[in-house]
Design a protein around this motif. Structure first.
Motif, PDB file in Angstrom:
ATOM      1  N   SER A 163     -79.168  31.270  67.722  1.00  0.00           N
ATOM      2  CA  SER A 163     -77.787  31.763  67.740  1.00  0.00           C
ATOM      3  C   SER A 163     -77.106  31.626  66.378  1.00  0.00           C
ATOM      4  CB  SER A 163     -76.973  30.997  68.784  1.00  0.00           C
ATOM      5  OG  SER A 163     -76.566  29.743  68.260  1.00  0.00           O
ATOM      6  N   CYS A 165     -74.292  30.345  66.024  1.00  0.00           N
ATOM      7  CA  CYS A 165     -73.576  29.066  65.993  1.00  0.00           C
ATOM      8  C   CYS A 165     -74.264  28.051  65.078  1.00  0.00           C
ATOM      9  CB  CYS A 165     -73.458  28.494  67.398  1.00  0.00           C
ATOM     10  SG  CYS A 165     -72.514  29.535  68.520  1.00  0.00           S
ATOM     11  N   LEU A 166     -75.594  28.063  65.027  1.00  0.00           N
ATOM     12  CA  LEU A 166     -76.271  27.103  64.140  1.00  0.00           C
ATOM     13  C   LEU A 166     -75.865  27.346  62.692  1.00  0.00           C
ATOM     14  CD1 LEU A 166     -78.632  27.371  66.626  1.00  0.00           C
ATOM     15  CD2 LEU A 166     -79.674  25.732  65.089  1.00  0.00           C
ATOM     16  N   LYS A 169     -72.315  25.998  62.161  1.00  0.00           N
ATOM     17  CA  LYS A 169     -72.268  24.542  62.047  1.00  0.00           C
ATOM     18  C   LYS A 169     -72.898  24.083  60.732  1.00  0.00           C
ATOM     19  CE  LYS A 169     -70.164  23.180  65.793  1.00  0.00           C
ATOM     20  NZ  LYS A 169     -69.346  24.396  65.896  1.00  0.00           N
ATOM     21  N   MET A 170     -73.975  24.729  60.310  1.00  0.00           N
ATOM     22  CA  MET A 170     -74.602  24.310  59.056  1.00  0.00           C
ATOM     23  C   MET A 170     -73.682  24.585  57.876  1.00  0.00           C
ATOM     24  SD  MET A 170     -78.582  25.218  59.808  1.00  0.00           S
ATOM     25  CE  MET A 170     -79.192  24.684  58.225  1.00  0.00           C
ATOM     26  N   CYS A 175     -65.286  26.069  64.529  1.00  0.00           N
ATOM     27  CA  CYS A 175     -65.503  27.077  65.573  1.00  0.00           C
ATOM     28  C   CYS A 175     -64.187  27.780  65.935  1.00  0.00           C
ATOM     29  CB  CYS A 175     -66.084  26.419  66.812  1.00  0.00           C
ATOM     30  SG  CYS A 175     -66.311  27.556  68.182  1.00  0.00           S
ATOM     31  N   VAL A 178     -63.362  27.465  69.856  1.00  0.00           N
ATOM     32  CA  VAL A 178     -62.848  26.180  70.334  1.00  0.00           C
ATOM     33  C   VAL A 178     -61.492  25.845  69.686  1.00  0.00           C
ATOM     34  CG1 VAL A 178     -63.266  23.682  70.313  1.00  0.00           C
ATOM     35  CG2 VAL A 178     -65.120  25.253  70.914  1.00  0.00           C
ATOM     36  N   GLY A 186     -70.844  34.727  68.826  1.00  0.00           N
ATOM     37  CA  GLY A 186     -71.830  33.910  68.115  1.00  0.00           C
ATOM     38  C   GLY A 186     -72.861  33.218  68.999  1.00  0.00           C
ATOM     39  N   PRO A 187     -72.451  32.628  70.123  1.00  0.00           N
ATOM     40  CA  PRO A 187     -73.425  31.891  70.925  1.00  0.00           C
ATOM     41  C   PRO A 187     -74.568  32.749  71.475  1.00  0.00           C
ATOM     42  CG  PRO A 187     -71.196  31.231  71.513  1.00  0.00           C
ATOM     43  CD  PRO A 187     -71.066  32.422  70.599  1.00  0.00           C
ATOM     44  N   VAL A 188     -74.367  34.070  71.574  1.00  0.00           N
ATOM     45  CA  VAL A 188     -75.452  34.920  72.097  1.00  0.00           C
ATOM     46  C   VAL A 188     -76.013  35.833  71.015  1.00  0.00           C
ATOM     47  CG1 VAL A 188     -74.676  34.925  74.501  1.00  0.00           C
ATOM     48  CG2 VAL A 188     -73.768  36.653  72.929  1.00  0.00           C
TER      49      VAL A 188
ATOM     50  N   PRO B  80     -64.556  17.806  63.704  1.00  0.00           N
ATOM     51  CA  PRO B  80     -65.758  18.557  64.098  1.00  0.00           C
ATOM     52  C   PRO B  80     -66.968  18.183  63.237  1.00  0.00           C
ATOM     53  CG  PRO B  80     -64.104  20.013  63.073  1.00  0.00           C
ATOM     54  CD  PRO B  80     -63.451  18.690  63.342  1.00  0.00           C
ATOM     55  N   HIS B  81     -66.715  17.752  62.029  1.00  0.00           N
ATOM     56  CA  HIS B  81     -67.825  17.363  61.152  1.00  0.00           C
ATOM     57  C   HIS B  81     -68.180  15.899  61.378  1.00  0.00           C
ATOM     58  CE1 HIS B  81     -66.129  20.582  58.229  1.00  0.00           C
ATOM     59  NE2 HIS B  81     -66.906  21.108  59.143  1.00  0.00           N
ATOM     60  N   ARG B  85     -73.314  15.180  57.712  1.00  0.00           N
ATOM     61  CA  ARG B  85     -73.233  16.246  56.686  1.00  0.00           C
ATOM     62  C   ARG B  85     -73.487  15.678  55.294  1.00  0.00           C
ATOM     63  NH1 ARG B  85     -71.779  20.906  58.292  1.00  0.00           N
ATOM     64  NH2 ARG B  85     -71.755  21.721  56.192  1.00  0.00           N
ATOM     65  N   PRO B  90     -77.207  19.670  55.890  1.00  0.00           N
ATOM     66  CA  PRO B  90     -77.823  20.774  56.646  1.00  0.00           C
ATOM     67  C   PRO B  90     -79.081  21.346  55.985  1.00  0.00           C
ATOM     68  CG  PRO B  90     -75.455  21.073  56.534  1.00  0.00           C
ATOM     69  CD  PRO B  90     -75.768  19.873  55.695  1.00  0.00           C
ATOM     70  N   CYS B 268     -76.555  27.525  72.724  1.00  0.00           N
ATOM     71  CA  CYS B 268     -76.092  27.865  71.374  1.00  0.00           C
ATOM     72  C   CYS B 268     -76.341  26.757  70.359  1.00  0.00           C
ATOM     73  CB  CYS B 268     -74.608  28.190  71.420  1.00  0.00           C
ATOM     74  SG  CYS B 268     -73.580  26.812  71.974  1.00  0.00           S
ATOM     75  N   ALA B 269     -76.578  25.524  70.831  1.00  0.00           N
ATOM     76  CA  ALA B 269     -76.905  24.376  69.979  1.00  0.00           C
ATOM     77  C   ALA B 269     -75.696  23.744  69.287  1.00  0.00           C
ATOM     78  CB  ALA B 269     -77.976  24.715  68.941  1.00  0.00           C
ATOM     79  N   ASN B 270     -74.486  24.156  69.639  1.00  0.00           N
ATOM     80  CA  ASN B 270     -73.325  23.522  69.020  1.00  0.00           C
ATOM     81  C   ASN B 270     -73.276  22.018  69.299  1.00  0.00           C
ATOM     82  OD1 ASN B 270     -71.595  25.385  67.527  1.00  0.00           O
ATOM     83  ND2 ASN B 270     -71.593  26.533  69.440  1.00  0.00           N
ATOM     84  N   MET B 273     -75.692  20.238  66.900  1.00  0.00           N
ATOM     85  CA  MET B 273     -75.239  20.364  65.518  1.00  0.00           C
ATOM     86  C   MET B 273     -74.052  19.430  65.273  1.00  0.00           C
ATOM     87  SD  MET B 273     -76.966  22.848  63.879  1.00  0.00           S
ATOM     88  CE  MET B 273     -78.497  22.363  64.628  1.00  0.00           C
ATOM     89  N   SER B 274     -73.184  19.275  66.296  1.00  0.00           N
ATOM     90  CA  SER B 274     -71.979  18.453  66.145  1.00  0.00           C
ATOM     91  C   SER B 274     -72.259  16.974  66.316  1.00  0.00           C
ATOM     92  CB  SER B 274     -70.940  18.848  67.202  1.00  0.00           C
ATOM     93  OG  SER B 274     -70.683  20.218  67.161  1.00  0.00           O
ATOM     94  N   TRP B 300     -81.390  21.575  59.287  1.00  0.00           N
ATOM     95  CA  TRP B 300     -81.061  21.144  60.645  1.00  0.00           C
ATOM     96  C   TRP B 300     -81.711  22.083  61.651  1.00  0.00           C
ATOM     97  CZ3 TRP B 300     -74.990  20.240  60.725  1.00  0.00           C
ATOM     98  CH2 TRP B 300     -74.695  19.100  59.969  1.00  0.00           C
ATOM     99  N   ASP B 301     -82.177  21.508  62.719  1.00  0.00           N
ATOM    100  CA  ASP B 301     -82.657  22.332  63.831  1.00  0.00           C
ATOM    101  C   ASP B 301     -82.213  21.664  65.119  1.00  0.00           C
ATOM    102  OD1 ASP B 301     -83.862  24.373  65.224  1.00  0.00           O
ATOM    103  OD2 ASP B 301     -85.738  24.285  64.102  1.00  0.00           O
ATOM    104  N   SER B 302     -82.564  22.269  66.236  1.00  0.00           N
ATOM    105  CA  SER B 302     -82.036  21.775  67.496  1.00  0.00           C
ATOM    106  C   SER B 302     -83.023  21.986  68.628  1.00  0.00           C
ATOM    107  CB  SER B 302     -80.734  22.525  67.821  1.00  0.00           C
ATOM    108  OG  SER B 302     -80.361  22.276  69.162  1.00  0.00           O
ATOM    109  N   TRP B 353     -66.797  20.575  71.255  1.00  0.00           N
ATOM    110  CA  TRP B 353     -67.286  21.722  70.472  1.00  0.00           C
ATOM    111  C   TRP B 353     -68.279  22.584  71.208  1.00  0.00           C
ATOM    112  CZ3 TRP B 353     -64.007  22.985  66.932  1.00  0.00           C
ATOM    113  CH2 TRP B 353     -63.134  21.989  66.476  1.00  0.00           C
TER     114      TRP B 353
END
Ligand code: SF4
Ligand code: SF4
Ligand code: SF4
Lengths: 264, 379
Positions: A163, A165-166, A169-170, A175, A178, A186-188, B80-81, B85, B90, B268-270, B273-274, B300-302, B353
């Protein structure tokens, strides 16, 4: 040793994706040093005969003639990569797929009988085997260079299917869904743009099409719960990748319909 | 010379001078500041960049800034961070390999040399850093990049006085008082005179503090500081009882609730990531067009992406049900087996998040309320 040959082909599309190749200004000399441009109408009118080592195909199949032409191109190409939303999902023009095609033609053209078109706009992969699909409307030039480099060196392209979203966040983008309640796909949506829209404080429009494991139904439900009107949610799914099965499912959910039948 | 157990008081100007002393000592200051409609962690020049009188409202899938109507500089919960980080960025270049007529030249990425002062680290975040220290910087194969960043970090913790609706550090025993490895820890007091009660946690902290004009804390100052965190402990938005949690989850691997959450989850992996403790990364290799330069990068991965658990022939966790279960059971159960602690510090980020507001405390409560009578984990 002679350089591998590259051919760029256009079907129903706006040329934006193949222009990404010319947009690689800093890297263009390196590209031309590594490969031989056998066919690229945007750069040269010269078309060298096949076979080609790498074909980049832009655009969707919308005419009987194109449905045949893509088969010839496939036969002449060792590796075939499709680029952009049109080639990978049928593009915006696939809006016709669920509408009355004859009526649409009649509303635009004085003599629709002069036209020879298909009732649908479909992805290249619906017609011939495709080795790799590069997403985006338009594609990202860095990803295009990555795909060409990977092809040249016989490795897998480093292109993520997860997605958007990654990427958000990176990058450290806050967001927008939110923190601001903005609708965001983004999520899809398949990554690749480096979360361009959210980083400029707008929700994602989904131009890269569905991510590999997209969940359009809970996505649509959430957008509606956040207060986005159902027709707006439907429209959000029905843009550049309207015919992608996951986005069709999201649009159907927004309308309150049963999921589209041909989706597994 | 200041005593390690001594508490001192800085007024606002004193606190500004403390930040300046850290900067003068060669630290880049990273701390909370308002940006993009949130309190983010970013480079700050000094006290004027801190949020002033800004609070946050946090709920599942919801975050908004609000005006507190006071002069608080730390009147909010977590950003959120997360500090990962800074410590586990990342993207980190690992190695570059150049091919030439004379062979291959292998060049490791240069070790990070940046001294960073982390301003306003909360108790839960300090606990998260301690977890990542254990995972990444100890054992037979410490991560050199992480260890170097960590060794060059200075931690100015701020005890939490304003928990959010998604916080549950009390359940996880990580806050609201910061405990553990800080250099300095501050409690912000807003009653009467705006001031900060400072505790010293290390020699480095003592040395910096010695450069700033301060006064010794009175009993009243210390009592007021304790009252701030005592009150905060009563303001938790959430709770997650941990008694028997590991065994409960492992005995319920086939609980219907996993499908219930999979039906709502976007994958979505939020959340990962958070999360300040999630440390999963992937390694990417790329070449340039000539093929003479190859670069290896860690990013980063999830466990929420479909490709993350891809092994030859398919994914080890093909469904979202399996992926969510993997994440939550790792955080709350198997982390204990692997690293001797919970993997969750109760910061609430994964709840706030998550774009659809999935709440792990609610998922745990649902499983606790109706545990499966028997599952294959028993037998
Ligand atoms: S802004 Fe959109 S793409 Fe970015 S994290 Fe939020 S939902 Fe995902
Ligand atoms: S699992 Fe959630 S609440 Fe626990 S530490 Fe991670 S982000 Fe914070
Ligand atoms: S739990 Fe929430 S944040 Fe995590 S993957 Fe699912 S929808 Fe995304």
């Amino acid at each position: 040793m002679s350089r591998p040959t590259l051919a760029v082909w256009k079907f129903a599309s706006c040329d934006g994706c193949q222009l990404s190749l010319l947009d690689c200004e800093d890297e263009l000399l390196a590209v031309c040093g590594a490969i031989e441009l056998a066919s690229f109408a945007e750069a040269t009118s010269h078309v060298a005969p096949g076979p080609y080592d790498l074909s980049l195909v832009e655009g969707s199949i919308t005419t009987p003639h194109d449905a045949l032409r893509i088969k010839e191109i496939r036969a002449q190409s060792k590796t075939l990569v499709t680029i952009g939303a049109c080639a990978t999902s049928g593009g915006l023009q696939a809006l016709r797929n669920t509408r009355d095609h004859a009526a649409m033609l009649a509303s635009v053209y004085a003599r629709p009988d002069y036209l020879e078109t298909l009732a649908t706009s479909t992805a290249i992969a619906d017609h011939v085997p495709v080795d790799f699909e590069l997403r985006g409307c338009p594609i990202d030039k860095h990803q295009l260079l990555e795909v060409v480099s990977a092809f040249l060196h016989g490795r897998k392209p480093n292109v993520q299917r997860h997605s958007t979203c990654l990427e958000c966040k990176m990058r450290g983008t806050v967001c927008v869904m939110v923190a601001k309640g903005q609708p965001c796909l983004g999520p899809v949506t398949h990554a690749g743009c480096n979360a361009l829209c959210p980083t400029y404080a707008r929700g994602c429009f989904g131009c890269f099409g569905p991510s590999d494991a997209a969940r359009p139904v809970p996505m649509a439900d959430r957008l509606i719960a956040l207060g986005t009107a159902r027709p707006v949610v439907e429209r959000l799914f029905e843009t550049f990748n309207v015919a992608a099965p996951a986005f069709r499912e999201g649009a159907a959910r927004a309308r309150g319909d049963a999921p589209p039948k041909d989706h597994e | 010379m200041l005593d390690l157990n001594q508490r001192v008081v800085l007024d606002r100007a004193g606190f500004a001078a403390l930040l300046q002393a850290l900067a003068d000592d060669g630290h880049a200051l990273v701390g909370p500041t308002v940006g993009d409609g949130a309190i983010v962690l970013d480079a700050i020049a000094g006290i004027d960049d801190l949020p002033r009188g800004v609070g946050d409202d946090q709920a599942p899938g919801h975050y908004r800034l609000r005006d507190r109507g006071d002069a608080a500089l730390f009147g909010y919960a977590v950003s959120p961070h997360a500090w990962k980080r800074e410590l586990l960025p990342p993207r980190v270049p690992l190695v570059q390999i150049r091919r030439s007529a004379t062979g291959l030249a292998i060049e490791a990425a240069p070790a990070p040399t940046r001294k960073v002062a982390f301003i306003g680290v909360r108790g839960c975040e300090l606990a998260a850093i301690a977890i990542q220290d254990r995972v990444l910087a100890t054992g037979a194969h410490p991560d050199a990049d992480y260890a170097a960043r960590r060794a060059q970090s200075f931690i100015l913790a701020v005890h939490c006085g304003s928990p959010a609706g998604t916080c549950f550090c009390v359940s996880m025993e990580t806050g609201p008082r910061a405990r553990g490895a800080f250099d300095l820890a501050a409690t912000e007091l807003l009653d009467g005179e705006h001031r900060f009660v400072i505790e010293i946690g290390s020699d480095a902290g003592r040395a910096i503090l010695a450069r700033v004009a301060s006064r010794t804390a009175t009993t009243d100052d210390v009592t007021a500081a304790t009252a701030v965190t005592d009150h905060a402990a009563t303001q938790m938005g959430r709770a997650m009882p941990t008694a028997g949690l590991r065994d409960l989850l492992m005995a319920n691997l086939e609980h219907p609730r996993w499908q219930h959450v999979a039906d709502r989850c976007l994958g979505c992996a939020n959340c990962t990531m958070s999360c300040p403790t999630c440390f999963c990364t992937s390694v990417e290799d790329t070449t340039d067009l000539s093929g003479d330069v190859a670069t290896r990068t860690r990013r980063w991965d999830s466990c929420f992406t479909a490709d993350f658990a891809y092994v030859h022939g398919g994914s080890a966790r093909p469904s979202l049900r399996a992926r969510y279960r993997q994440w939550m059971t790792h955080k709350l159960a198997t982390w204990h087996d692997q690293f001797d602690s919970s993997g969750c510090v109760g910061c609430g980020r994964c709840i706030t998040w998550c774009p659809v507001g999935i709440d792990l405390t609610e998922e745990v409560a649902a499983i606790r309320a109706a545990p499966a009578p028997r599952s294959h984990a028993d037998g």
